[in-house]
Design a protein around this motif. Structure first.
Motif, PDB file in Angstrom:
ATOM      1  N   GLY A   1       0.728  -1.089  -0.092  1.00  0.00           N
ATOM      2  CA  GLY A   1       0.032   0.100  -0.043  1.00  0.00           C
ATOM      3  C   GLY A   1       0.879   1.324   0.129  1.00  0.00           C
ATOM      4  O   GLY A   1       2.081   1.144   0.228  1.00  0.00           O
ATOM      5  N   LEU A   2       0.520   2.293  -0.244  1.00  0.00           N
ATOM      6  CA  LEU A   2       1.200   3.524  -0.210  1.00  0.00           C
ATOM      7  C   LEU A   2       1.659   3.966   1.086  1.00  0.00           C
ATOM      8  O   LEU A   2       2.832   4.805   1.080  1.00  0.00           O
ATOM      9  CB  LEU A   2       0.294   4.822  -0.844  1.00  0.00           C
ATOM     10  N   GLU A   3       1.166   3.543   2.203  1.00  0.00           N
ATOM     11  CA  GLU A   3       1.799   3.871   3.448  1.00  0.00           C
ATOM     12  C   GLU A   3       3.094   3.018   3.779  1.00  0.00           C
ATOM     13  O   GLU A   3       3.821   3.612   4.469  1.00  0.00           O
ATOM     14  CB  GLU A   3       0.629   3.516   4.538  1.00  0.00           C
ATOM     15  N   GLY A   4       3.197   2.285   2.692  1.00  0.00           N
ATOM     16  CA  GLY A   4       4.523   1.290   2.952  1.00  0.00           C
ATOM     17  C   GLY A   4       5.610   1.937   2.077  1.00  0.00           C
ATOM     18  O   GLY A   4       6.737   1.289   1.942  1.00  0.00           O
ATOM     19  N   VAL A   5       5.287   2.831   1.190  1.00  0.00           N
ATOM     20  CA  VAL A   5       6.292   3.450   0.233  1.00  0.00           C
ATOM     21  C   VAL A   5       7.026   4.500   1.005  1.00  0.00           C
ATOM     22  O   VAL A   5       7.015   5.530   1.522  1.00  0.00           O
ATOM     23  CB  VAL A   5       5.691   4.041  -0.922  1.00  0.00           C
ATOM     24  N   THR A   6       8.519   4.029   1.257  1.00  0.00           N
ATOM     25  CA  THR A   6       9.460   4.986   1.627  1.00  0.00           C
ATOM     26  C   THR A   6      10.650   5.385   0.875  1.00  0.00           C
ATOM     27  O   THR A   6      10.922   4.629  -0.257  1.00  0.00           O
ATOM     28  CB  THR A   6      10.266   4.497   3.152  1.00  0.00           C
ATOM     29  N   LEU A   7      11.197   6.512   0.995  1.00  0.00           N
ATOM     30  CA  LEU A   7      12.132   7.005   0.015  1.00  0.00           C
ATOM     31  C   LEU A   7      13.344   5.833  -0.176  1.00  0.00           C
ATOM     32  O   LEU A   7      13.866   5.531  -0.980  1.00  0.00           O
ATOM     33  CB  LEU A   7      12.683   8.387   0.524  1.00  0.00           C
ATOM     34  N   ARG A   8      13.797   5.287   1.306  1.00  0.00           N
ATOM     35  CA  ARG A   8      14.844   4.431   1.259  1.00  0.00           C
ATOM     36  C   ARG A   8      14.372   3.306   0.508  1.00  0.00           C
ATOM     37  O   ARG A   8      15.124   2.614  -0.502  1.00  0.00           O
ATOM     38  CB  ARG A   8      15.139   4.053   2.450  1.00  0.00           C
ATOM     39  N   ASP A   9      13.202   2.743   0.751  1.00  0.00           N
ATOM     40  CA  ASP A   9      12.962   1.373  -0.042  1.00  0.00           C
ATOM     41  C   ASP A   9      12.653   1.859  -1.562  1.00  0.00           C
ATOM     42  O   ASP A   9      12.930   0.753  -2.229  1.00  0.00           O
ATOM     43  CB  ASP A   9      11.526   1.032   0.685  1.00  0.00           C
ATOM     44  N   VAL A  10      12.209   2.973  -2.032  1.00  0.00           N
ATOM     45  CA  VAL A  10      12.070   3.180  -3.254  1.00  0.00           C
ATOM     46  C   VAL A  10      13.433   3.099  -3.988  1.00  0.00           C
ATOM     47  O   VAL A  10      13.722   2.477  -5.135  1.00  0.00           O
ATOM     48  CB  VAL A  10      11.493   4.416  -3.495  1.00  0.00           C
ATOM     49  N   ALA A  11      14.302   3.622  -3.444  1.00  0.00           N
ATOM     50  CA  ALA A  11      15.757   3.744  -3.874  1.00  0.00           C
ATOM     51  C   ALA A  11      16.416   2.483  -3.981  1.00  0.00           C
ATOM     52  O   ALA A  11      16.935   1.947  -4.989  1.00  0.00           O
ATOM     53  CB  ALA A  11      16.829   4.613  -2.953  1.00  0.00           C
ATOM     54  N   ASP A  12      16.262   1.497  -3.022  1.00  0.00           N
ATOM     55  CA  ASP A  12      16.620   0.278  -3.045  1.00  0.00           C
ATOM     56  C   ASP A  12      15.903  -0.626  -4.176  1.00  0.00           C
ATOM     57  O   ASP A  12      16.850  -1.283  -4.875  1.00  0.00           O
ATOM     58  CB  ASP A  12      16.432  -0.555  -1.627  1.00  0.00           C
ATOM     59  N   ARG A  13      14.711  -0.397  -4.416  1.00  0.00           N
ATOM     60  CA  ARG A  13      13.968  -1.177  -5.269  1.00  0.00           C
ATOM     61  C   ARG A  13      14.307  -0.684  -6.782  1.00  0.00           C
ATOM     62  O   ARG A  13      14.439  -1.364  -7.900  1.00  0.00           O
ATOM     63  CB  ARG A  13      12.252  -0.979  -5.099  1.00  0.00           C
ATOM     64  N   ALA A  14      14.632   0.644  -6.948  1.00  0.00           N
ATOM     65  CA  ALA A  14      14.980   1.234  -8.335  1.00  0.00           C
ATOM     66  C   ALA A  14      16.489   1.144  -8.574  1.00  0.00           C
ATOM     67  O   ALA A  14      16.720   1.483  -9.598  1.00  0.00           O
ATOM     68  CB  ALA A  14      14.433   2.731  -8.219  1.00  0.00           C
ATOM     69  N   GLN A  15      17.144   0.744  -7.629  1.00  0.00           N
ATOM     70  CA  GLN A  15      18.628   0.227  -7.637  1.00  0.00           C
ATOM     71  C   GLN A  15      19.232   1.743  -8.060  1.00  0.00           C
ATOM     72  O   GLN A  15      20.009   1.718  -8.827  1.00  0.00           O
ATOM     73  CB  GLN A  15      18.810  -0.635  -8.813  1.00  0.00           C
ATOM     74  N   VAL A  16      19.023   2.571  -7.231  1.00  0.00           N
ATOM     75  CA  VAL A  16      19.654   4.014  -7.345  1.00  0.00           C
ATOM     76  C   VAL A  16      19.765   4.578  -5.771  1.00  0.00           C
ATOM     77  O   VAL A  16      19.415   4.036  -5.128  1.00  0.00           O
ATOM     78  CB  VAL A  16      18.698   5.133  -8.144  1.00  0.00           C
ATOM     79  N   SER A  17      20.564   5.586  -5.705  1.00  0.00           N
ATOM     80  CA  SER A  17      20.937   6.058  -4.279  1.00  0.00           C
ATOM     81  C   SER A  17      19.609   7.119  -3.610  1.00  0.00           C
ATOM     82  O   SER A  17      18.871   7.210  -4.714  1.00  0.00           O
ATOM     83  CB  SER A  17      22.115   6.763  -4.514  1.00  0.00           C
ATOM     84  N   ALA A  18      19.491   7.196  -2.831  1.00  0.00           N
ATOM     85  CA  ALA A  18      18.431   8.140  -2.063  1.00  0.00           C
ATOM     86  C   ALA A  18      18.584   9.290  -2.701  1.00  0.00           C
ATOM     87  O   ALA A  18      17.603  10.221  -2.960  1.00  0.00           O
ATOM     88  CB  ALA A  18      18.472   7.992  -0.515  1.00  0.00           C
ATOM     89  N   GLY A  19      20.010   9.931  -2.782  1.00  0.00           N
ATOM     90  CA  GLY A  19      20.139  11.120  -3.253  1.00  0.00           C
ATOM     91  C   GLY A  19      19.738  11.185  -4.720  1.00  0.00           C
ATOM     92  O   GLY A  19      19.152  12.358  -5.266  1.00  0.00           O
ATOM     93  N   ALA A  20      19.882  10.189  -5.734  1.00  0.00           N
ATOM     94  CA  ALA A  20      19.227  10.249  -7.024  1.00  0.00           C
ATOM     95  C   ALA A  20      17.721  10.340  -6.919  1.00  0.00           C
ATOM     96  O   ALA A  20      17.200  11.202  -7.788  1.00  0.00           O
ATOM     97  CB  ALA A  20      19.599   9.004  -7.718  1.00  0.00           C
ATOM     98  N   VAL A  21      17.068   9.701  -6.141  1.00  0.00           N
ATOM     99  CA  VAL A  21      15.641   9.993  -5.828  1.00  0.00           C
ATOM    100  C   VAL A  21      15.278  11.307  -5.585  1.00  0.00           C
ATOM    101  O   VAL A  21      14.489  11.971  -6.216  1.00  0.00           O
ATOM    102  CB  VAL A  21      14.899   8.930  -5.108  1.00  0.00           C
ATOM    103  N   GLN A  22      16.011  11.851  -4.742  1.00  0.00           N
ATOM    104  CA  GLN A  22      15.785  13.229  -4.200  1.00  0.00           C
ATOM    105  C   GLN A  22      16.227  14.244  -5.452  1.00  0.00           C
ATOM    106  O   GLN A  22      15.422  15.375  -5.282  1.00  0.00           O
ATOM    107  CB  GLN A  22      16.475  13.702  -2.707  1.00  0.00           C
ATOM    108  N   ARG A  23      16.937  13.913  -6.237  1.00  0.00           N
ATOM    109  CA  ARG A  23      17.316  14.799  -7.490  1.00  0.00           C
ATOM    110  C   ARG A  23      16.070  14.793  -8.229  1.00  0.00           C
ATOM    111  O   ARG A  23      16.022  15.772  -8.966  1.00  0.00           O
ATOM    112  CB  ARG A  23      18.701  14.589  -8.121  1.00  0.00           C
ATOM    113  N   CYS A  24      15.644  13.702  -8.586  1.00  0.00           N
ATOM    114  CA  CYS A  24      14.413  13.542  -9.500  1.00  0.00           C
ATOM    115  C   CYS A  24      13.086  13.972  -8.968  1.00  0.00           C
ATOM    116  O   CYS A  24      12.143  14.852  -9.467  1.00  0.00           O
ATOM    117  CB  CYS A  24      14.119  12.032  -9.896  1.00  0.00           C
ATOM    118  N   PHE A  25      13.050  13.965  -7.316  1.00  0.00           N
ATOM    119  CA  PHE A  25      11.757  14.352  -6.942  1.00  0.00           C
ATOM    120  C   PHE A  25      12.163  15.079  -5.661  1.00  0.00           C
ATOM    121  O   PHE A  25      12.669  14.399  -4.761  1.00  0.00           O
ATOM    122  CB  PHE A  25      10.827  13.299  -6.396  1.00  0.00           C
TER     123      PHE A  25
END
Length: 194
Positions: free
Chosen positions: A26-50
Motif C-alpha cells: 500500500g502507499l503507506e509502505g512506500v518510503t524513500l529508502r525502499d524506493v531507492a533500493d527497489r529502483a537500484q539508485v541512491s536515495a540522493g538520486a531519488v531526491q534529485r528527481c523528486f
C-alpha cells in the motif's frame, strides 16, 4: 568525464519501484529508502528527481494513468479497426483492469484512489485522469449511439463508475475477473445501451 543520466528514464524507473512497493504494502509502505533500493539508485538520486515524497507519488500516479490510457487507446490486435461500440467495450474492460496480469496494477490504482480520498494533492491528478476517460467514453457512446445526445455523458459516468466498482469487487474476491467481465459486457449490451 561525468556520466550522462537520462532523468526521464530514471523517473520512470523510480515510479515503477513506487508501484511495486504500493502493490506489496500500500502507499503507506512506500518510503524513500525502499524506493531507492527497489529502483537500484541512491536515495540522493531519488531526491534529485523528486523534491518531495508527494511529488514522487503524483508522478507515479501519472505513470500508472498513462499506462492504462495507452492500453485504452490501443485497439486490440484482433480488431485493429473496431466499431465505436467495440472500442467502448475494450476501453471499459481496460479501465476495469480485468485482464491477465493486471491484478497488481489494479491494487496500485486503488491504493492511489484510497489515498486521494484524503489527500487533495493526489485527488487533482486523479480527477483529471477520470475526466479524460469520461470524455473518451462520452465520445464513443455518442458515436455508437447517435441518439444518445446529452445522455451520453450520464452513460459515460455510469460506465466509468461500474468499471471502477468491478475492479474493487474482483480485488476483494467478491467476483472473479470473468464474472466482472460478463457484468460489464451485459451492461454494454443491455436495453438502450450501445
Amino acid at each position: 568525464m561525468p556520466r550522462q543520466v537520462d532523468h526521464e528514464s530514471r523517473r520512470r524507473r523510480i515510479a515503477e519501484a513506487v508501484c511495486r512497493l504500493a502493490d506489496e504494502r500500500g502507499l503507506e509502505g512506500v518510503t524513500l529508502r525502499d524506493v531507492a533500493d527497489r529502483a537500484q539508485v541512491s536515495a540522493g538520486a531519488v531526491q534529485r528527481c523528486f523534491r518531495t515524497k508527494d511529488e514522487m507519488l503524483r508522478f507515479a500516479l501519472g505513470y500508472v494513468g498513462e499506462r492504462i490510457t495507452a492500453r485504452v487507446r490501443t485497439p486490440p490486435a484482433a480488431d485493429p479497426a473496431p466499431t465505436a461500440a467495440a472500442a467502448l467495450a475494450h476501453a471499459a474492460t481496460e479501465v476495469a483492469l480485468l485482464g491477465e496480469g493486471q491484478r497488481s496494477e489494479a491494487r496500485v490504482w486503488l491504493a492511489f484512489v484510497a489515498q486521494a480520498a484524503v489527500d487533495e494533492r493526489l485527488a487533482g491528478p486523479l480527477n483529471a485522469d477520470y475526466a479524460a476517460l469520461e470524455g473518451l467514453f462520452t465520445r464513443l457512446i455518442a458515436e455508437a449511439s447517435p441518439t444518445a445526445g446529452p445522455d451520453a455523458v450520464r452513460a459515460a459516468r455510469t460506465l466509468l463508475a461500474l468499471a471502477d466498482g468491478l475492479t474493487t469487487h474482483v480485488l476483494v474476491g467478491r467476483l472473479t475477473a470473468p464474472e466482472a467481465r460478463a457484468i460489464l459486457h451485459a451492461h454494454l449490451a443491455g436495453p438502450g445501451r450501445v
